[in-house]
Design a protein around this motif. Sequence first.
Motif, mmCIF file in Angstrom:
data_model
loop_
_atom_site.group_PDB
_atom_site.id
_atom_site.type_symbol
_atom_site.label_atom_id
_atom_site.label_comp_id
_atom_site.label_asym_id
_atom_site.label_seq_id
_atom_site.Cartn_x
_atom_site.Cartn_y
_atom_site.Cartn_z
ATOM 1 N N THR A 224 -37.031 19.782 56.443
ATOM 2 C CA THR A 224 -36.315 20.994 56.850
ATOM 3 C C THR A 224 -35.688 20.836 58.226
ATOM 4 N N LEU A 227 -32.787 18.355 58.108
ATOM 5 C CA LEU A 227 -31.580 18.946 57.533
ATOM 6 C C LEU A 227 -30.910 19.890 58.524
ATOM 7 N N LEU A 311 -29.367 35.544 52.145
ATOM 8 C CA LEU A 311 -28.487 34.373 52.197
ATOM 9 C C LEU A 311 -27.053 34.728 51.815
ATOM 10 N N PHE A 325 -31.767 28.963 54.627
ATOM 11 C CA PHE A 325 -31.228 28.061 53.606
ATOM 12 C C PHE A 325 -31.931 26.710 53.610
ATOM 13 N N ALA A 326 -32.114 26.110 54.785
ATOM 14 C CA ALA A 326 -32.666 24.755 54.879
ATOM 15 C C ALA A 326 -34.081 24.654 54.296
ATOM 16 N N LEU A 328 -35.584 26.708 52.180
ATOM 17 C CA LEU A 328 -35.550 27.040 50.752
ATOM 18 C C LEU A 328 -35.032 25.875 49.922
ATOM 19 N N LEU A 329 -34.001 25.217 50.411
ATOM 20 C CA LEU A 329 -33.448 24.069 49.687
ATOM 21 C C LEU A 329 -34.501 22.972 49.563
ATOM 22 N N ASN A 330 -35.222 22.719 50.639
ATOM 23 C CA ASN A 330 -36.255 21.685 50.601
ATOM 24 C C ASN A 330 -37.436 22.091 49.739
ATOM 25 N N SER A 332 -37.267 23.954 47.064
ATOM 26 C CA SER A 332 -36.865 23.797 45.669
ATOM 27 C C SER A 332 -37.015 22.342 45.235
ATOM 28 N N LEU A 333 -36.653 21.404 46.100
ATOM 29 C CA LEU A 333 -36.810 19.984 45.789
ATOM 30 C C LEU A 333 -38.288 19.605 45.705
#
Length: 449
Positions: A224, A227, A311, A325-326, A328-330, A332-333
């Motif tokens: 996170t 990113l 968001l 965003f950062a 949450l994106l990580n 999800s991965l």
Amino acid sequence: MTLKAMTSSRRAAVVLLALLAALAFSVRAQKLGSLHPFDLDERVWLLTGTSLIQKGTPASWTIFWDKYPHRENMPFGGVNHLVVEPFLDHPPLFALGVGAWAALTGNNGPKPLNWAVLRLPMVLLALATIGVTWLFLRRLCGPPLSSFTLLAFSFFPAHIIASRFVVAENAIAFLLMLCLYAFLIVDREAEENPKRAALAKYIIVAVCGLAILLKLSAIVIPATIGLLSLLRKNRPLFKSVVAATLVSVLLFVGYGAYYDWGIFKSVMAGHGSRPQSFWHFWSIVTQLDLGYFPLRDPSVIIGFVGLFTLLADSVIPWEKRLYIFAPLLNFSLLFLFIAPVESYGWYKYVLFPLLAVGLGHVLTELYRGKAAYYVLLLPAVAVMLEQSRLVESQFQRRAWVLLLYGVVAAAILLRHYTKRINFLPVTFGIALVMLFSLELIWVHSLLAV
């Protein structure tokens, strides 16, 4: 006086924080020794930590029995455990922390454990997580969102229950929010206050240097921050985070090699081969549980929806939304590629601070008069009325829910037809008091079992 005016001053903010901290502690510390839906999953950290301290070799039970040639019986906490040695399923740092606390409090022998004492640091860690989340949001978005998030986080039923358990994910959640707050300071104060920015950078690097030693899922922290560093064009910090993370990985590999390289490789391969499904990312909202403990808390769903509406809110500058965003994106991965099928309840623990932000956003928008969010709030009140069992009769429950919907509908219609009469703030207050009161009653009933 508006909420912003009341919470903008430092004194009012400190008073609000102190009051809610006291409330958050009292509801989390009640019956702290009760509720053991996954006793062995808490004991794994205690077994590992105490054996490391006492014998210098980690020992615990495992799901990879076929990977370990050496087994023995270990009396601990009133139970005779079958353990493997050296236990290399998890990194040692969190286990050492809880093991040290167990040793200090005399909970490191064969006698039954005092769970109220053992879990106390977890509750204090939860309070620290709530506090640093509030500090982060206050600096990022201002008093309204930070205040409502603080309020929602304090009463969040799933977090009240989860925060008592001795699991590494609670520590990961705290360190993630601490790093987000530190990154915000680095990003905003590099020129105005270089000393403070430098201290914040050291905190980030130190945490990233230890992250993998907590648990493998803690990779979400450096991922996170890395990113965010790229998105905010802070390449020096990105390089430092990558270097610190590599050090963390090497330390963990060295730990495994020191005890038994063959077992270590076999166990890591076992982690990678556990069954997975990409669908399980959505279990955040379809499988409401904490580990193996079913808990139908609508706050999880509201928080999830609230995060995405935040968001999508173009009024908030994208530079601020990046901080949501950062991670949450990580996450999800992480859910898609790392977490095994049965662990999604555990990984949800790390999401709780962000889900609290989503809850805070929904409450903030309702406070500002955006009545559309009642579609989320009112069904949550209805569910809490049912689950709290405060009203046993289904007919009476329906009557109360119908009355609440009628009051909200009347306030919306009055506001629509005449601008002079605005009962929406009062209606919002009533709904909020009902929700939080019912949540506390429900949690108390769960802990009384």
